[in-house]
Design a protein around this motif. Structure first.
Motif, PDB file in Angstrom:
ATOM      1  N   CYS A 160      -8.607  56.968  73.573  1.00  0.00           N
ATOM      2  CA  CYS A 160      -8.869  57.422  72.199  1.00  0.00           C
ATOM      3  C   CYS A 160      -8.164  58.754  71.928  1.00  0.00           C
ATOM      4  N   LEU A 161      -8.185  59.642  72.913  1.00  0.00           N
ATOM      5  CA  LEU A 161      -7.477  60.915  72.764  1.00  0.00           C
ATOM      6  C   LEU A 161      -5.976  60.687  72.623  1.00  0.00           C
ATOM      7  N   SER A 162      -5.439  59.763  73.388  1.00  0.00           N
ATOM      8  CA  SER A 162      -4.008  59.462  73.335  1.00  0.00           C
ATOM      9  C   SER A 162      -3.626  58.861  71.986  1.00  0.00           C
ATOM     10  N   VAL A 163      -4.460  57.952  71.489  1.00  0.00           N
ATOM     11  CA  VAL A 163      -4.201  57.343  70.178  1.00  0.00           C
ATOM     12  C   VAL A 163      -4.262  58.393  69.077  1.00  0.00           C
ATOM     13  N   GLY A 164      -5.258  59.279  69.174  1.00  0.00           N
ATOM     14  CA  GLY A 164      -5.362  60.352  68.191  1.00  0.00           C
ATOM     15  C   GLY A 164      -4.160  61.277  68.218  1.00  0.00           C
ATOM     16  N   SER A 165      -3.693  61.598  69.431  1.00  0.00           N
ATOM     17  CA  SER A 165      -2.512  62.458  69.569  1.00  0.00           C
ATOM     18  C   SER A 165      -1.268  61.787  68.996  1.00  0.00           C
ATOM     19  N   TYR A 166      -1.140  60.487  69.230  1.00  0.00           N
ATOM     20  CA  TYR A 166       0.004  59.733  68.698  1.00  0.00           C
ATOM     21  C   TYR A 166      -0.033  59.707  67.173  1.00  0.00           C
ATOM     22  N   SER A 167      -1.237  59.532  66.633  1.00  0.00           N
ATOM     23  CA  SER A 167      -1.383  59.520  65.174  1.00  0.00           C
ATOM     24  C   SER A 167      -1.023  60.884  64.581  1.00  0.00           C
ATOM     25  N   TRP A 168      -1.447  61.942  65.257  1.00  0.00           N
ATOM     26  CA  TRP A 168      -1.109  63.300  64.792  1.00  0.00           C
ATOM     27  C   TRP A 168       0.399  63.511  64.855  1.00  0.00           C
ATOM     28  N   TYR A 169       1.007  63.033  65.929  1.00  0.00           N
ATOM     29  CA  TYR A 169       2.461  63.142  66.087  1.00  0.00           C
ATOM     30  C   TYR A 169       3.194  62.420  64.948  1.00  0.00           C
ATOM     31  N   ARG A 170       2.580  61.318  64.482  1.00  0.00           N
ATOM     32  CA  ARG A 170       3.198  60.555  63.409  1.00  0.00           C
ATOM     33  C   ARG A 170       2.886  61.117  62.023  1.00  0.00           C
ATOM     34  N   GLY A 171       2.206  62.255  61.967  1.00  0.00           N
ATOM     35  CA  GLY A 171       1.989  62.939  60.696  1.00  0.00           C
ATOM     36  C   GLY A 171       0.590  62.874  60.122  1.00  0.00           C
ATOM     37  N   ASN A 172      -0.361  62.271  60.842  1.00  0.00           N
ATOM     38  CA  ASN A 172      -1.738  62.176  60.359  1.00  0.00           C
ATOM     39  C   ASN A 172      -2.498  63.446  60.749  1.00  0.00           C
ATOM     40  N   LEU A 173      -2.588  64.390  59.827  1.00  0.00           N
ATOM     41  CA  LEU A 173      -3.202  65.684  60.142  1.00  0.00           C
ATOM     42  C   LEU A 173      -4.710  65.576  60.363  1.00  0.00           C
ATOM     43  N   SER A 174      -5.344  64.572  59.765  1.00  0.00           N
ATOM     44  CA  SER A 174      -6.787  64.414  59.955  1.00  0.00           C
ATOM     45  C   SER A 174      -7.124  64.040  61.397  1.00  0.00           C
ATOM     46  N   ALA A 175      -6.129  63.588  62.153  1.00  0.00           N
ATOM     47  CA  ALA A 175      -6.353  63.219  63.554  1.00  0.00           C
ATOM     48  C   ALA A 175      -6.679  64.438  64.415  1.00  0.00           C
ATOM     49  N   ARG A 176      -6.378  65.628  63.921  1.00  0.00           N
ATOM     50  CA  ARG A 176      -6.660  66.843  64.699  1.00  0.00           C
ATOM     51  C   ARG A 176      -8.156  66.986  64.960  1.00  0.00           C
ATOM     52  N   LEU A 177      -8.968  66.709  63.937  1.00  0.00           N
ATOM     53  CA  LEU A 177     -10.422  66.794  64.088  1.00  0.00           C
ATOM     54  C   LEU A 177     -10.922  65.728  65.060  1.00  0.00           C
ATOM     55  N   PHE A 178     -10.334  64.558  64.985  1.00  0.00           N
ATOM     56  CA  PHE A 178     -10.683  63.468  65.895  1.00  0.00           C
ATOM     57  C   PHE A 178     -10.392  63.867  67.340  1.00  0.00           C
ATOM     58  N   ILE A 179      -9.227  64.462  67.569  1.00  0.00           N
ATOM     59  CA  ILE A 179      -8.831  64.889  68.915  1.00  0.00           C
ATOM     60  C   ILE A 179      -9.785  65.961  69.440  1.00  0.00           C
ATOM     61  N   LEU A 180     -10.121  66.917  68.587  1.00  0.00           N
ATOM     62  CA  LEU A 180     -11.001  68.007  68.994  1.00  0.00           C
ATOM     63  C   LEU A 180     -12.379  67.485  69.387  1.00  0.00           C
ATOM     64  N   SER A 181     -12.916  66.568  68.608  1.00  0.00           N
ATOM     65  CA  SER A 181     -14.253  66.046  68.888  1.00  0.00           C
ATOM     66  C   SER A 181     -14.279  65.219  70.175  1.00  0.00           C
ATOM     67  N   TRP A 182     -13.264  64.403  70.396  1.00  0.00           N
ATOM     68  CA  TRP A 182     -13.219  63.579  71.596  1.00  0.00           C
ATOM     69  C   TRP A 182     -12.876  64.404  72.837  1.00  0.00           C
ATOM     70  N   THR A 183     -12.175  65.508  72.655  1.00  0.00           N
ATOM     71  CA  THR A 183     -11.919  66.417  73.772  1.00  0.00           C
ATOM     72  C   THR A 183     -13.226  67.025  74.267  1.00  0.00           C
ATOM     73  N   ALA A 184     -14.094  67.403  73.333  1.00  0.00           N
ATOM     74  CA  ALA A 184     -15.396  67.961  73.694  1.00  0.00           C
ATOM     75  C   ALA A 184     -16.227  66.937  74.459  1.00  0.00           C
ATOM     76  N   LEU A 185     -16.219  65.681  73.991  1.00  0.00           N
ATOM     77  CA  LEU A 185     -16.967  64.622  74.662  1.00  0.00           C
ATOM     78  C   LEU A 185     -16.391  64.334  76.049  1.00  0.00           C
TER      79      LEU A 185
END
Length: 222
Positions: A160-185
């Motif tokens: 999930c973290l990898s998918v979120g990072s890939y989405s952010w790389y592709r320009g989805n800025l909202s993925a940053r919050l997703f990455i942060l939350s899953w990093t904490a978990l």
């Protein structure tokens, strides 16, 4: 027991043990209060916004909440004290359901279908695998299913973290919050696993890292 067990030996002078129990109850009460509030908000969003993403998010909250309650013994004490069998299998059961809902939520939040059809199919298949794995808890020996569930839960969080990072790389800025939350978990899960293996000492931070990570994830996702 056929699972891992950490048995700390400590002498508690006078009434300090009861003070420690009160502190634990307070911390658990705060965490459970946050989760229940977040679950209510998520359910309201699912109803009024008609967005299935919040149903998957509610599933994560419920399953991971029951998993943590099972680990701490609160669920056995308060919900199913008459069933030792269910207490044992409930932990891998809710672990598998948690990452199953996590994959489905990841698909919806990241909007994977628009990002990559192949990746969307893979994540959807992994979500179905999680649902099937939860049913296997009733037929597979505990020592095997708990090891499998632990490995799959850790892999699910990495994916999930990898998918979120890939989405952010592709320009989805909202993925940053997703990455942060899953990093904490993920940090909480790693800490718990390392304690179970005896790799790191059991301190207040490492002992409660899993609950703190989940609380942070819940807060950020809402």
């Amino acid at each position: 027991t056929s699972s891992s067990m950490y048995v700390p030996l400590q002498i508690w002078p006078n009434d300090t043990f009861f003070h420690e129990i009160d502190k634990v109850k307070l911390l658990l009460g705060i965490l459970y209060g946050i989760v229940i509030l977040a679950l209510f908000i998520s359910a309201v969003n699912a109803i009024f916004l008609k967005d299935i993403m919040y149903i998957w998010l509610s599933g994560i909250f419920i399953c991971f909440f029951l998993y943590l309650a099972g680990i701490k013994g609160v669920a056995f004490q308060s919900l199913w004290s008459e069933s030792i069998y269910w207490q044992e299998i409930s932990i891998p059961f809710f672990m598998n359901l948690s990452y199953a809902f996590g994959f489905l939520y990841c698909r919806a939040y990241i909007n994977l279908k628009d990002l990559s059809n192949k990746l969307d199919v893979i994540i959807k298949s992994l979500g179905i695998l999680g649902l099937v794995s939860s049913l296997l808890c009733f037929v597979v020996d505990y020592r095997y299913i708990i090891s499998y569930s632990t490995i799959m839960t850790m892999l699910a969080q990495v994916i999930c973290l990898s998918v979120g990072s890939y989405s952010w790389y592709r320009g989805n800025l909202s993925a940053r919050l997703f990455i942060l939350s899953w990093t904490a978990l993920f940090a909480g899960a790693v800490s718990f696993a390392l304690i179970a293996l005896g790799t790191i000492p059991k301190t207040f931070i490492t002992e409660w890292m899993q609950e703190l990570g989940f609380g942070a994830m819940v807060t950020l996702m809402i």
